[in-house]
Design an enzyme around this catalytic site. Structure first.
Site, PDB file in Angstrom:
ATOM      1  N   GLY A  42      27.849 -25.586  33.397  1.00  0.00           N
ATOM      2  CA  GLY A  42      26.479 -25.184  33.159  1.00  0.00           C
ATOM      3  C   GLY A  42      25.614 -25.505  34.357  1.00  0.00           C
ATOM      4  N   ALA A  43      24.365 -25.822  34.085  1.00  0.00           N
ATOM      5  CA  ALA A  43      23.415 -26.076  35.164  1.00  0.00           C
ATOM      6  C   ALA A  43      22.462 -27.186  34.761  1.00  0.00           C
ATOM      7  CB  ALA A  43      22.646 -24.804  35.496  1.00  0.00           C
ATOM      8  N   VAL A  44      21.863 -27.806  35.777  1.00  0.00           N
ATOM      9  CA  VAL A  44      20.861 -28.849  35.564  1.00  0.00           C
ATOM     10  C   VAL A  44      19.538 -28.353  36.131  1.00  0.00           C
ATOM     11  CG1 VAL A  44      20.199 -31.239  36.026  1.00  0.00           C
ATOM     12  CG2 VAL A  44      22.610 -30.657  35.709  1.00  0.00           C
TER      13      VAL A  44
ATOM     14  N   ASP B 190      35.920 -39.615  36.534  1.00  0.00           N
ATOM     15  CA  ASP B 190      35.499 -38.608  37.512  1.00  0.00           C
ATOM     16  C   ASP B 190      34.523 -39.207  38.521  1.00  0.00           C
ATOM     17  OD1 ASP B 190      35.607 -36.113  38.673  1.00  0.00           O
ATOM     18  OD2 ASP B 190      34.010 -35.264  37.435  1.00  0.00           O
TER      19      ASP B 190
END
Length: 591
Positions: A23-25, A140
């Site tokens: 997705g995106a921020v 991660d």
């Protein structure tokens, strides 16, 4: 993908801050508080995504929900904070603290001297020490997920792959920072997180990655079977002794050109920064550091720096945001009630619960865990809190009314009724709001009660209403009675809490609410909470015996006693290394 500029009827989107596979921020303004936040949103259909998860049927929605659930329980100065979770047009999102002009940690490190570089690594390791004591593996860690805030604090973020250590049984992470054992099928561990720190440490001191990133196949071979060029780190004179099986080859190694470089044996007692990084990046996880605190001690010793003081913020992260323990049965009861409301089972009848217990027994923590569960289920969560001495009129309902004003289309009359509780309602609704007609006190109270009830009825999804400290409420209680009596087939779960030692007759005033009493923690609960706050020290019999004797299982006093012990010892981890005092509290918990 074109998206609405208003998310969840609450967040006004600004510029994009970055995008990834999930997705995106975005930069966003929270209309409810006026604060600037970062909003992470899935912007493509879940079926288009592939995401590492122990659940083979997981999609982006589940992935984002898991990330939020993990982060919502964490409170540490070096870990990004999350606030809210919701859905907009079927797409999940959550909000985080906004970092102003964050810098890539590698670029920032190149401007620092040796002490400054060690300081950056220590901050990363302090975050890891907290995560690992909570039983969480990040999986991660990489420079893109470790940013430098404008105030000089390191912030660890992106917990999309984080998992409890008992479930780290799959390949997950970013190849350039993944530990060798995970590439050969072993489960992730605390040591695999520390390997990633070693790779970042190499980059910070050498200015480049330890392996060739141009080809993924070659990169895998080098991670498993090659050692970096340690001379690129520094000229401080690293002495590496080849292991006895330095000529051994692995199946992957046999497919590549033979290496003339012998694997390094990590020293047993590292004395220099290169030796510490060597041990962090050991191929065999058993030869690697197992504890972030040990790496901090060795790094500070190598750089001739004092150990960082245990700041108040770090100490409180262990004390106030310890693992949620000892309330599994009560949490299961309440989540079952929540699920019935969400899934519209049993005729979709809402329910109301009244949680009682002495001060400090853990009511607020239980409700906060339920709030997080509600958010990830797509529930509209409303909260209110009673205030000592009564506070403002109808104090209990002010925050809930403010949130309902944003999530519901209001008539001028309804907006006017809410105006006394939400003075800036005109600004929220971006229109002029006339005052409601004046009524006598009783009429005004009934009008407010039935207005709030009607707004709750008009919500399109399930609602969780959490009302804390009801023992301090007076006129606000009358509105609660109206709502509880009219639950009917509403998709509404009402949870109230009160101190039963201060207002023991409250259940008689609210007979329609199901009482649920919280007792003190059992001996097992004391042990688990102690371990969560103190690590291995918290499992020592003398520590547990002191906590049981001094606190009698009251969660608040458990935290207070550990805080007092830490102040005397200097650090949480030093508590078990000193003689414990015979007594902390005077006269027992009840007094």
């Amino acid at each position: 993908m074109a998206i609405s500029s208003l998310i969840g009827s609450r967040y006004q989107l600004g510029q994009s801050l970055g995008a990834g596979g999930m997705g995106a921020v975005y930069q966003a303004i929270d209309r409810l508080t006026g604060q600037q936040v970062a909003l992470k949103r899935v912007h493509i259909e879940p079926g288009q995504l592939v995401f590492n998860s122990r659940d083979s049927n997981a999609d982006a929605r589940l992935a984002l929900a898991r990330e939020f659930q993990t982060m919502a329980s964490l409170r540490h100065p070096n870990i990004i904070s999350v606030m809210d979770y919701g859905f907009d047009a079927g797409h999940p999102y959550f909000t985080m603290s906004m970092l102003e002009n964050p810098q890539d940690i590698r670029a920032y490190a190149q401007e620092q001297d040796e002490a400054g570089k060690v300081g950056l690594l220590v901050q990363i390791l302090q975050a890891l020490a907290y995560l690992h004591r909570r039983g969480i593996i990040h999986r991660d860690l990489k420079p893109g997920n470790v940013l430098m805030a404008a105030d000089g604090e390191v912030k660890v973020l992106d917990f999309g792959l984080a998992v409890e250590k008992d479930y780290a049984d799959e390949f997950a992470g970013t190849l350039a920072y993944i530990a060798p054992e995970m590439l050969t099928g072993e489960a992730g561990s605390f040591a695999s997180d520390l390997y990633a720190v070693g790779v970042m440490a190499y980059e910070i001191f050498a200015g480049e990655h330890p392996f060739d990133l141009s080809n993924s196949g070659k990169l895998i071979i080098e991670i498993i079977s090659r050692d970096p060029d340690w001379t690129r780190i520094t000229k401080r004179g690293l002495n590496i002794v080849p292991t006895s099986d330095s000529n051994a080859t692995t199946p992957l190694e046999a497919q590549s050109a033979p290496s003339t470089q012998a694997p390094a044996a990590p020293p047993e007692q590292p004395e220099t920064i290169p030796e510490i990084i060597t041990k962090l990046m050991a191929k065999d996880p058993a030869q690697r550091y197992q504890d972030a605190e040990a790496v901090i001690r060795d790094l500070c010793g190598a750089a001739e720096l004092p150990l960082p003081e245990e700041s108040m913020a770090i100490r409180e992260s262990f004390l106030q945001a310890a693992r949620f323990v000892g309330r599994e049965a009560e949490f299961e009861q309440l989540t079952s009630a929540l699920n019935r409301v969400v899934q519209k089972t049993d005729g979709s009848v809402g329910s109301a619960w009244l949680i009682g217990g002495e001060s400090g027994v853990g009511k607020s923590r239980l409700l906060d865990e339920l709030r997080v569960r509600g958010l990830v289920e797509g529930v509209l969560v409303l909260r209110g809190q009673g205030v000592a001495e009564g506070g403002l009129p109808y104090q209990l309902w002010r925050d809930a009314a403010r949130r309902l004003a944003l999530s519901t289309t209001l008539s001028d009359l309804e907006a006017g009724v809410l105006k006394d509780l939400v003075p800036d309602i005109g600004t929220l609704l971006e229109r002029s709001v006339p005052d409601a007609a004046e009524l006598n006190a009783k009429g005004s109270q009934q009008r407010l009660a039935y207005t709030l009830l009607d707004l709750l009825k008009r919500q399109t999804g399930a609602v969780l209403l959490i009302l804390e400290d009801l023992h301090w409420t007076l006129e606000s209680l009358e509105i609660l009675k109206v709502i509880v009596r009219n639950l009917g087939d509403l998709s509404l779960l009402v949870i109230g809490s009160y101190r039963d030692d201060e207002r023991p007759t409250l259940p008689d005033d609210l007979p329609e609410m199901t009482p649920l009493k919280l007792g003190r923690l059992s001996e097992d609960g004391i042990r688990r909470l102690s371990t969560s706050m103190l690590g291995e020290v918290g499992e020592q019999p003398d520590v547990i015996d002191l906590l049981r004797r001094e606190t009698e299982g009251n969660a608040f006093f458990l935290v207070e006693v550990v805080r007092a012990l830490a102040e005397e010892a200097g650090r949480l981890t030093d508590i078990g290394r000193r003689t414990l005092p015979p007594q902390i509290t005077a006269g027992g918990v009840q007094q």
